[in-house]
Design an enzyme around this catalytic site. Sequence first.
Site, PDB file in Angstrom:
ATOM      1  N   PHE A 199       0.643  -0.967   0.075  1.00 51.33           N
ATOM      2  CA  PHE A 199       0.514   0.172   0.283  1.00 51.33           C
ATOM      3  C   PHE A 199       0.797   1.311   0.028  1.00 51.33           C
ATOM      4  O   PHE A 199       0.666   2.375   0.505  1.00 51.33           O
ATOM      5  CB  PHE A 199      -0.456  -0.129   1.651  1.00 51.33           C
ATOM      6  CG  PHE A 199      -1.466  -0.969   1.780  1.00 51.33           C
ATOM      7  CD1 PHE A 199      -2.209  -1.545   0.540  1.00 51.33           C
ATOM      8  CD2 PHE A 199      -1.456  -1.958   2.888  1.00 51.33           C
ATOM      9  CE1 PHE A 199      -2.649  -3.627   1.180  1.00 51.33           C
ATOM     10  CE2 PHE A 199      -2.096  -3.006   2.829  1.00 51.33           C
ATOM     11  CZ  PHE A 199      -2.605  -4.123   2.183  1.00 51.33           C
ATOM     12  N   CYS A 200       2.143   1.719  -1.336  1.00 49.20           N
ATOM     13  CA  CYS A 200       2.798   2.478  -0.775  1.00 49.20           C
ATOM     14  C   CYS A 200       3.096   2.803   0.867  1.00 49.20           C
ATOM     15  O   CYS A 200       3.394   4.678   0.629  1.00 49.20           O
ATOM     16  CB  CYS A 200       2.398   3.623  -1.322  1.00 49.20           C
ATOM     17  SG  CYS A 200       2.616   3.510  -3.375  1.00 49.20           S
ATOM     18  N   ALA A 201       2.923   1.861   1.639  1.00 48.07           N
ATOM     19  CA  ALA A 201       3.535   2.510   3.041  1.00 48.07           C
ATOM     20  C   ALA A 201       4.273   0.948   3.316  1.00 48.07           C
ATOM     21  O   ALA A 201       4.502   1.271   4.499  1.00 48.07           O
ATOM     22  CB  ALA A 201       2.068   2.281   3.832  1.00 48.07           C
ATOM     23  N   CYS A 210       0.909   1.461  -5.331  1.00 47.50           N
ATOM     24  CA  CYS A 210       0.007   1.712  -4.099  1.00 47.50           C
ATOM     25  C   CYS A 210      -1.403   1.506  -3.665  1.00 47.50           C
ATOM     26  O   CYS A 210      -1.910   1.680  -4.370  1.00 47.50           O
ATOM     27  CB  CYS A 210      -0.081   3.477  -4.387  1.00 47.50           C
ATOM     28  SG  CYS A 210       1.969   3.670  -4.295  1.00 47.50           S
TER      29      CYS A 210
END
Length: 458
Positions: A372-374, A458
């Site tokens: 999730f781009c985290a 993401c």
Amino acid sequence: MIYRNPGSSFRNLVAGTDVKIPLANGKYVTGINFDNAATTPPLSAVIREITQFAPWYASVHRGKGYKSIVCSDLYEQGREVVREFVNADKRDVVIFTKNTTESINMLAYALAAEKEQVVLTTDMEHLANDMPWRDKFTVDYIALTKAGRLSLRSLESKLQAYEGRVKLVAVTGASNVTGYINPIHKIARLTHQYGARIFVDGAQWVPHISVNMRPPDSVEHIDYLAFSGHKMYAPFGTGVLIGPKATFDNAIPVYQGGGAVGLVSQQSIEWDDPPAKCEAGTPNMMGVLALITAIETLSKLNLNSIHSYEQRLIDYAISGLLTIPGITLYSIRDGTEARVSLVSFSLEGLHHSQIAEILSQKAGIAVRNGLFCAHPYVEKLLRLSDEEIKYYQTHDDKKLPGLVRISFGIYNTISEIEVFLDLLSHIASQRQYYANKYSYVLEHNRPGGDGKRADFYC
Ligand code: PMP
């Protein structure tokens, strides 16, 4: 499970909710979209406004023609609609950008000065609120509690340790992985007590809850805020950056060109005032119209009503997930219930990409899977060691770790969640069968794949 009121009174306000999509068996079903944290479908009102306004479309700030003036006025009014929506101060500028990522990059460039200055960001950020700070500041990360929430103790001890060198605390309003809402005004209070400023990444926050930047003379006010139109039912490429005009007065803008200047010679540039100075090139007028239409619609519906409806959805989903054997949830119920309408999970014995694939192919349910781009946050929630991360970075053909995320919008319903929970229970009871049937597929092995690993998206 029987639920007495399975519908959503908001459902008919959103475009495309009844669209039929094909399943793997060739049958068609109404699609279920549980990927609203990535992007939301448009409000019907947004589509209507865009269509109705189209005959009036003309250049913004670039002509004396009647339509140009109408468009320029509307575009400028858009700033006031945004300002009122989040109660920004009149000394703040509202800058229109492409999305939250562009807004944060723009702010990072505007604030960049000496390297000795510190930006405190956190272990729970989207990469958009981490990477832009790294090459311009000394960056440090506020740690998490055991539950994966932000540790205010860590924030305070870092503010103390840097002895006045912290320029900015850059923190998300709500996480796109756990859905946790951060106590932004408490964080603002602490930040200001130590002489720093606060930036809030509002991408997952502003669409779901009533946000108030509060007046600058309040110790709890938000100095800078960013968010994206496409996550709040206005998918026409508009984001927002809000902050004190003084921040942008002396900074050289990232994008330079027409529209940002007064008179230019080959020897000198006379910059326009912010926000125009920060918006070189032809403005995205239709994007702003979409955004302000969405803001007006959401405000009429009332963000508090939206929040409480979405809370019912996420509560129901979490209760159901907790009854399925083999499910691990990556955000806990800790009594505060401060969360937006999303949750991430894993199912023992199946890779996250398999779960997403099965849900899509068997029931037309769209979820998100991966990091999730985290990345740092998910790495921490999964307790990956540095060695493991290095291993995945250097072995392209290995199954990447990650989670599955469901995220709701105003138009999702309890009935849809029941379809999802029923299928997931079934998958959980037949794990071996599904593990064999849906073997892990890398994007670059698929026809039309682009050679990148899907899990990084993401
Ligand atoms: N911050 C958060 C918390 C997000 O969830 C996202 C989008 N996934 C972003 C920033 C970036 O938003 P955008 O893609 O609109 O720039």
